[in-house]
Design an enzyme around this catalytic site. Sequence first.
Site, mmCIF file in Angstrom:
data_model
loop_
_atom_site.group_PDB
_atom_site.id
_atom_site.type_symbol
_atom_site.label_atom_id
_atom_site.label_comp_id
_atom_site.label_asym_id
_atom_site.label_seq_id
_atom_site.Cartn_x
_atom_site.Cartn_y
_atom_site.Cartn_z
ATOM 1 N N VAL A 20 0.857 -1.185 0.000
ATOM 2 C CA VAL A 20 0.000 0.000 0.000
ATOM 3 C C VAL A 20 0.894 1.235 0.000
ATOM 4 O O VAL A 20 1.685 1.443 0.923
ATOM 5 C CB VAL A 20 -0.921 0.026 1.235
ATOM 6 N N CYS A 21 0.779 2.050 -1.046
ATOM 7 C CA CYS A 21 1.583 3.268 -1.155
ATOM 8 C C CYS A 21 0.747 4.463 -0.719
ATOM 9 O O CYS A 21 -0.235 4.811 -1.369
ATOM 10 C CB CYS A 21 2.067 3.445 -2.594
ATOM 11 N N LEU A 22 1.172 5.077 0.378
ATOM 12 C CA LEU A 22 0.416 6.191 0.949
ATOM 13 C C LEU A 22 1.391 7.084 1.710
ATOM 14 O O LEU A 22 2.236 6.595 2.475
ATOM 15 C CB LEU A 22 -0.666 5.658 1.903
#
Length: 361
Positions: free
Chosen positions: A136-138
Amino acid sequence: MALSVNGEIEEAMDAHFKRFDVVSDESDHSYLNLNRPKKDGADCFINGNCRTHKKIMQEWRILEKSLPETIFVRAYEKRIDLLRAVIVGAAGTPYHDGLFFFDLAFPPDYPTSPPQVHFRSYGMRLNPNLYANGRVCLSLLNTWAGKKSEKWNPCESTVLQVLLSIQALVLNEKPYFNEPGHGMLGRAIWEKKSQAYNEDVFILSCKTMLFLIRRPPRNFEDLVVRHFRERGDWILRACDAYRGGLLRVGYYGNYGSSSSSSSSSSTSVEVSEKFKGSMEKLYPELVAAFHRGGASVGNFVERLKVERKTAPSSSKAAQVVVKKKRGGGIAKSVIRRIKKALGLNKKSEKSDGDMTKKDSP
């Protein structure tokens, strides 16, 4: 399901499934083998006087009090370092009515470092920020570029903020533009690509539904069954509208001004052959899966029969167009696939045996 159009369903869901709860079975968690408890009193996840333990307990209280109607979380009594959350896809997005699961793990130095988050993707990439391997890229997780103010702040950031950010910033109306560089020279030239991306996303979201129905994550079995029993009819109506070019993907239903402005600009919407072909294969599986789960889907079989009878066939030219665009073929193929999936008798199946080999499953 946060809007009033689904209010009754939200109340029913809430009455039977708590938004936050503590459970005992963490055996299928993605981070099960991470941070194994030491059981020596010095472990930060066991020692109640440890800063990490206290901060996690504070997170539990925040989640129990402040979760919105479209996010559900389970904590684990013997593994306080683990959480599991599900986000209901928002209306007005290609994720609508889907269920998206995330496994979280607190690091030993929490809250100095942000939690780790794994998306249960079933090997599919539904978003530029959600990888097939679960990454998850955040910005808030320090896994995506962003301003300093958008990064994890040990003094202020919370798990609730992480979940709300995924819901609002990742699972949004036009995820295509999450990719850096898309739309930098003016969004107009990218809109068509964005619509095509939404078609792909909706297909993958529907495939995720099938995986969830077959094997729901532990401690969320009741939620999955109830959700698709209540929403099955709605999802299939959306599939019909999208594959028929009546609405752009994501805009089925009375979802307010954003959907109205996006879907009313023309009387029909261009639908790609790729999307039609994917839906032809997927639609019968959805009907069968929702049927097994208790949703009322009988009317969809009848609707497809009517579509088949009314498909244009009065001239050779019309037949060529139908064959090229697979309009009549889709109806026939879907009917047969539904009958096969639902286990209807051979006599009924034989009545639709005039399909071409090209359209056979």
